[in-house]
Design a protein around this motif. Structure first.
Motif, PDB file in Angstrom:
ATOM      1  N   SER A 232       0.947  -1.352  -0.430  1.00  0.00           N
ATOM      2  CA  SER A 232       0.153   0.022   0.116  1.00  0.00           C
ATOM      3  C   SER A 232       0.683   0.808  -0.351  1.00  0.00           C
ATOM      4  CB  SER A 232      -0.835   0.299   0.919  1.00  0.00           C
ATOM      5  OG  SER A 232      -1.757   1.296   1.773  1.00  0.00           O
ATOM      6  N   ALA A 233       0.267   2.496  -0.630  1.00  0.00           N
ATOM      7  CA  ALA A 233       0.859   3.549  -0.715  1.00  0.00           C
ATOM      8  C   ALA A 233       1.127   4.308   1.036  1.00  0.00           C
ATOM      9  CB  ALA A 233       0.386   4.669  -1.543  1.00  0.00           C
ATOM     10  N   LEU A 234       0.843   3.984   1.753  1.00  0.00           N
ATOM     11  CA  LEU A 234       0.746   3.792   3.522  1.00  0.00           C
ATOM     12  C   LEU A 234       1.905   3.336   4.240  1.00  0.00           C
ATOM     13  CD1 LEU A 234      -3.183   2.888   4.158  1.00  0.00           C
ATOM     14  CD2 LEU A 234      -2.391   5.307   4.160  1.00  0.00           C
ATOM     15  N   LEU A 235       1.966   2.490   3.218  1.00  0.00           N
ATOM     16  CA  LEU A 235       3.805   1.958   4.310  1.00  0.00           C
ATOM     17  C   LEU A 235       5.012   2.422   3.352  1.00  0.00           C
ATOM     18  CD1 LEU A 235       2.743  -1.526   3.718  1.00  0.00           C
ATOM     19  CD2 LEU A 235       2.872  -0.521   5.786  1.00  0.00           C
ATOM     20  N   PRO A 236       6.307   2.775   4.217  1.00  0.00           N
ATOM     21  CA  PRO A 236       7.469   3.318   3.626  1.00  0.00           C
ATOM     22  C   PRO A 236       7.562   2.475   2.007  1.00  0.00           C
ATOM     23  CG  PRO A 236       7.285   1.731   6.131  1.00  0.00           C
ATOM     24  CD  PRO A 236       5.734   1.879   5.746  1.00  0.00           C
ATOM     25  N   LEU A 237       8.574   2.601   1.662  1.00  0.00           N
ATOM     26  CA  LEU A 237       9.534   1.777   0.806  1.00  0.00           C
ATOM     27  C   LEU A 237       9.986   0.945   1.062  1.00  0.00           C
ATOM     28  CD1 LEU A 237       9.362   5.087  -1.976  1.00  0.00           C
ATOM     29  CD2 LEU A 237       7.730   3.304  -2.307  1.00  0.00           C
ATOM     30  N   LYS A 238      11.218   1.258   2.313  1.00  0.00           N
ATOM     31  CA  LYS A 238      11.868   0.442   2.614  1.00  0.00           C
ATOM     32  C   LYS A 238      11.511   0.102   4.033  1.00  0.00           C
ATOM     33  CE  LYS A 238      15.687   4.029   2.747  1.00  0.00           C
ATOM     34  NZ  LYS A 238      16.976   4.136   2.212  1.00  0.00           N
ATOM     35  N   SER A 239      12.475  -1.232   4.288  1.00  0.00           N
ATOM     36  CA  SER A 239      12.510  -1.510   5.685  1.00  0.00           C
ATOM     37  C   SER A 239      13.456  -0.187   6.587  1.00  0.00           C
ATOM     38  CB  SER A 239      12.998  -2.751   5.803  1.00  0.00           C
ATOM     39  OG  SER A 239      14.523  -2.898   5.646  1.00  0.00           O
ATOM     40  N   PRO A 240      13.216  -0.499   7.593  1.00  0.00           N
ATOM     41  CA  PRO A 240      14.998   0.404   8.573  1.00  0.00           C
ATOM     42  C   PRO A 240      15.787  -0.334   8.554  1.00  0.00           C
ATOM     43  CG  PRO A 240      12.773  -0.556  10.111  1.00  0.00           C
ATOM     44  CD  PRO A 240      12.803  -1.064   8.503  1.00  0.00           C
ATOM     45  N   PRO A 241      16.960   0.743   9.315  1.00  0.00           N
ATOM     46  CA  PRO A 241      18.279  -0.712   9.378  1.00  0.00           C
ATOM     47  C   PRO A 241      17.734  -1.163  10.397  1.00  0.00           C
ATOM     48  CG  PRO A 241      18.639   1.384   9.828  1.00  0.00           C
ATOM     49  CD  PRO A 241      16.791   1.568   9.687  1.00  0.00           C
ATOM     50  N   LEU A 242      18.231  -3.095   9.844  1.00  0.00           N
ATOM     51  CA  LEU A 242      17.550  -3.904  11.465  1.00  0.00           C
ATOM     52  C   LEU A 242      18.755  -3.346  12.572  1.00  0.00           C
ATOM     53  CD1 LEU A 242      16.332  -6.502  12.356  1.00  0.00           C
ATOM     54  CD2 LEU A 242      18.644  -7.446  10.408  1.00  0.00           C
ATOM     55  N   LEU A 243      20.159  -2.844  12.183  1.00  0.00           N
ATOM     56  CA  LEU A 243      20.262  -1.942  13.716  1.00  0.00           C
ATOM     57  C   LEU A 243      19.735  -1.194  14.554  1.00  0.00           C
ATOM     58  CD1 LEU A 243      23.159  -2.326  14.442  1.00  0.00           C
ATOM     59  CD2 LEU A 243      24.041  -0.585  13.885  1.00  0.00           C
ATOM     60  N   ARG A 244      18.476  -0.787  14.204  1.00  0.00           N
ATOM     61  CA  ARG A 244      17.202  -0.562  15.107  1.00  0.00           C
ATOM     62  C   ARG A 244      16.560  -1.230  16.039  1.00  0.00           C
ATOM     63  NH1 ARG A 244      11.919   3.245  13.030  1.00  0.00           N
ATOM     64  NH2 ARG A 244      11.406   3.854  14.758  1.00  0.00           N
TER      65      ARG A 244
END
Length: 409
Positions: free
Chosen positions: A267-279
């Motif tokens: 969905s367009a509601l979601l970010p295009l990429k994942s956050p850093p796994l380090l987060r």
């Protein structure tokens, strides 16, 4: 759709289960049986690696009962509108897989989740039937973790807690607003109501009857939950505040953090990429500080609301409060020793025990489990003074590694 073989179903439904991070057996003990027989053990290696309270590795069969789902949560790859290959195990198939995998020494327990098929009660009833069959028919005494369905009937939840070692309900997102936006069919109030009910049932099961007998166990390894990180705009401070409230309000055994992973046809509601796994990793470290080291959320997340990705949160706090160091290992109270980077809870306990019999010297600390490479800049002891190791900027440059993006799977 052509009929799938059991192997094909296993490939689809074990892969679909990888997004659930709350696969753990912490707090679980091997169940006893009247005659000392039964299947299930507490050591070895296997498919989904979890850990017992003493650090032993536990292997679990981690699967979905089905990836069909009537809900349309936009962050979920198994949502009803997702164009993925679907599969569904029967009750007997899950039982057979669990027993066969155990007999081959692949696993020691089962982690079972599911999409919602037809209704919450029908889904939960099948999951309960699997656990009951394993316990009563197959005499299985290994670990069982069931993901419960919040809207299922109290009677089904009661039975689930009777057969399973741990129950879990995912809060999914850190805020009520985020859940309403991305999973409007789910109710934050309903999820918390069920979590409160499970806590009450578990506490009641630990009471003794008027005859002095213990009641039947109810989810003896407790309940857990999971939050998705990075699917919405919630910062780390918000996520940790939610976790602290869940621990305090519902007596959870664990809160798990799962980095959002982009999904097909998103969905367009979601970010295009994942956050850093380090987060995600930093959140687990911060969670540990909240639970075992006496830290508060506002101390860890700070004014920015985000954890430092370059250094761990305990070291970040120590560098931001450089005036509180060096700590004298022979005089400092337990609360301050726990804030020394490189000192764990066991190390601090050993220092306090040793102090009763004489001075703790610097060369004693390594044998007590201290990570001196990190700790030495923050402590003083007979035989050691940090001398010029006081500048926070210099120390940060020394400890901060080159950034590395970890793989999600």
């Amino acid at each position: 759709m052509s009929k799938l073989s059991l192997d094909q179903k296993l490939a689809i439904l074990s892969d679909a289960a990888k997004y659930d991070a709350s696969c753990a057996s912490s707090g679980g003990e091997r169940r006893s049986s009247r005659d000392g027989s039964g299947l299930g053990s507490s050591g070895g290696s296997g498919i989904c690696h979890a850990y017992a309270p003493d650090g032993r590795c536990i292997s679990l069969l981690k699967i979905l009962m089905t990836n069909f789902c009537i809900y349309d949560c936009v962050y979920c790859v198994n949502r009803v509108s997702s164009q993925i290959e679907r599969a569904r195990f029967t009750v007997d198939e899950v039982v057979r897989l669990t027993i066969e995998f155990y007999r081959r020494n692949y696993i020691e327990g089962l982690f079972l989740s599911s999409g919602i098929i037809r209704s919450p009660d029908e889904t939960m009833a099948d999951m309960v039937r699997i656990a009951r069959t394993l316990r009563e028919v197959e005499n299985f005494r290994g670990y069982i973790h069931l993901k419960t369905i919040p809207d299922a009937s109290p009677e089904l939840l009661d039975e689930a807690g009777r057969w399973a070692d741990r129950l879990s309900i995912n809060v999914e997102l850190p805020t009520v607003e985020g859940l309403a936006r991305l999973a409007p069919e789910k109710s934050a109030t309903g999820i918390r109501k069920t979590m409160a009910s499970l806590r009450q049932r578990r506490e009641a099961s630990r009471e003794t009857t008027h005859t002095g007998k213990r009641k039947a166990l109810f989810a003896p390894a407790g309940q857990s939950t999971q939050m998705i990180v990075g699917a919405d705009a919630a910062n780390d401070g918000t996520i940790l505040t939610q976790a602290a409230q869940l621990y305090a309000g519902y007596g959870l055994s664990r809160v798990y953090y799962s980095a959002f992973s982009p999904i097909p046809d998103s969905s367009a509601l979601l970010p295009l990429k994942s956050p850093p796994l380090l987060r995600e990793h930093r959140l687990y470290q911060a969670d540990w500080l909240l639970r075992f080291y006496g830290f508060e959320v506002d101390e860890i997340a700070g004014a920015s609301g985000m954890l430092d990705l370059e250094i761990d949160p305990k070291l970040a706090w120590a560098l931001a409060h450089r005036a509180a160091f060096p700590v004298d290992v022979n005089r400092a109270p337990r609360e301050m020793l726990l804030r020394v980077p490189g000192f764990g809870t066991k190390t601090v306990g050993r220092i306090l025990d040793a102090r009763q019999h004489g001075a703790v010297r610097y060369d004693h600390l390594k044998a007590m489990g201290a990570v001196l490479k990190t700790a030495k800049a923050f402590i003083s002891a007979p035989g050691w003074s940090p001398r010029g190791m006081t500048d926070a900027a210099t120390l940060r440059a020394r400890f901060a590694p080159a950034p590395v993006q970890l793989s999600l799977f």
